[in-house]
Design a protein around this motif. Structure first.
Motif, mmCIF file in Angstrom:
data_model
loop_
_atom_site.group_PDB
_atom_site.id
_atom_site.type_symbol
_atom_site.label_atom_id
_atom_site.label_comp_id
_atom_site.label_asym_id
_atom_site.label_seq_id
_atom_site.Cartn_x
_atom_site.Cartn_y
_atom_site.Cartn_z
ATOM 1 N N ARG A 37 27.434 60.920 31.132
ATOM 2 C CA ARG A 37 28.366 61.526 32.063
ATOM 3 C C ARG A 37 29.569 60.605 32.217
ATOM 4 O O ARG A 37 29.482 59.397 32.042
ATOM 5 N N THR A 38 30.686 61.221 32.519
ATOM 6 C CA THR A 38 31.902 60.451 32.701
ATOM 7 C C THR A 38 32.195 60.211 34.173
ATOM 8 O O THR A 38 33.091 59.445 34.507
ATOM 9 N N SER A 39 31.448 60.874 35.059
ATOM 10 C CA SER A 39 31.713 60.718 36.484
ATOM 11 C C SER A 39 30.414 60.734 37.280
ATOM 12 O O SER A 39 29.462 61.407 36.928
ATOM 13 N N PHE A 40 30.409 59.957 38.339
ATOM 14 C CA PHE A 40 29.299 59.891 39.275
ATOM 15 C C PHE A 40 29.892 59.932 40.675
ATOM 16 O O PHE A 40 31.058 59.585 40.864
ATOM 17 N N ASN A 135 25.862 69.881 39.831
ATOM 18 C CA ASN A 135 25.784 69.327 38.476
ATOM 19 C C ASN A 135 24.372 69.433 37.932
ATOM 20 O O ASN A 135 24.167 69.633 36.731
#
Length: 219
Positions: A37-40, A135
């Protein structure tokens, strides 16, 4: 002719998108690693069922990192008062939000009247999934999760929701899947079982020992 052409073009685009989503699900199932994933953090929606399903899910959530999986949204059937009490009594991490959805069918309800209640349940679930756009959707067997999972899949196809589905089969299922498990086995990005006997029958599943510490498997 232009209308027919546009309809065919739209149909082809839809089929391509469905194929793309199914390929993504297959790739996630074939990988033992969490998809990159590119975002958290990861917005996580959890469907709780009545009775043992809720107890099992709460045990599973003890191992979920709140720094990564947040906000945490619980979905509970409107007539399920037991699950909410168990969540509060369990202690530990509490949900950031709790949503109520109508049941598709109550125990003892006739099949004729359940058609209308099922339709209403699906429409309501479509609304809460579209509004929250999780998500990850985590569920473990109750029939309550089926309309939520289908809604997430449909919005995933049309690109409005990431909606990765993680299904954890009930601990009591040793040799056969639940009805919900059978329906969602081909569609889940990660399908988890607790017993080797079940894993052998459904090799695309993963096994965990979250509920039985002495089984000797890794969580």
């Amino acid at each position: 002719m232009i209308i027919i052409f546009l309809l065919l073009l739209g149909f082809c685009a839809l089929m391509f998108r469905i194929g793309s989503v199914l390929k993504s699900i297959q790739e996630n199932r074939d990988s033992v690693k969490r998809p990159k994933r590119t975002s958290f953090p990861i917005k996580t929606m959890v469907v709780l069922g009545s009775g043992g399903h809720t107890s099992e899910m709460l045990q599973i959530l003890k191992h979920v990192d709140p720094k990564i999986y947040s906000p945490l949204i619980y979905v509970i059937a409107s007539t399920d008062s037991t699950s909410e009490r168990r969540v509060k009594a369990f202690g530990g991490r509490q949900p950031d939000q709790t949503l109520r959805i109508p049941r598709s069918r109550e125990v003892g309800q006739s099949y004729v009247t359940s058609v209308a209640t099922t339709l209403w349940s699906f429409l309501f679930c479509f609304w809460i999934v579209l509004k929250n756009r999780p998500n990850v959707l985590l569920c473990n067997g109750p029939g309550t999760c089926l309309p939520v999972a289908i809604a997430a899949l449909i919005f995933r196809v049309i690109g409005l929701c990431e909606g990765n589905l993680v299904f954890v089969e009930s601990f009591c299922r040793v040799e056969s899947l639940s009805l919900t498990g059978k329906l969602l086995y081909p569609l889940a990005d990660m399908f988890i079982v607790h017993w080797d006997e079940l894993h052998e029958k459904f090799p695309r599943s993963l096994t965990i020992s979250t509920l039985v510490p002495n089984k000797g498997r890794k969580n």
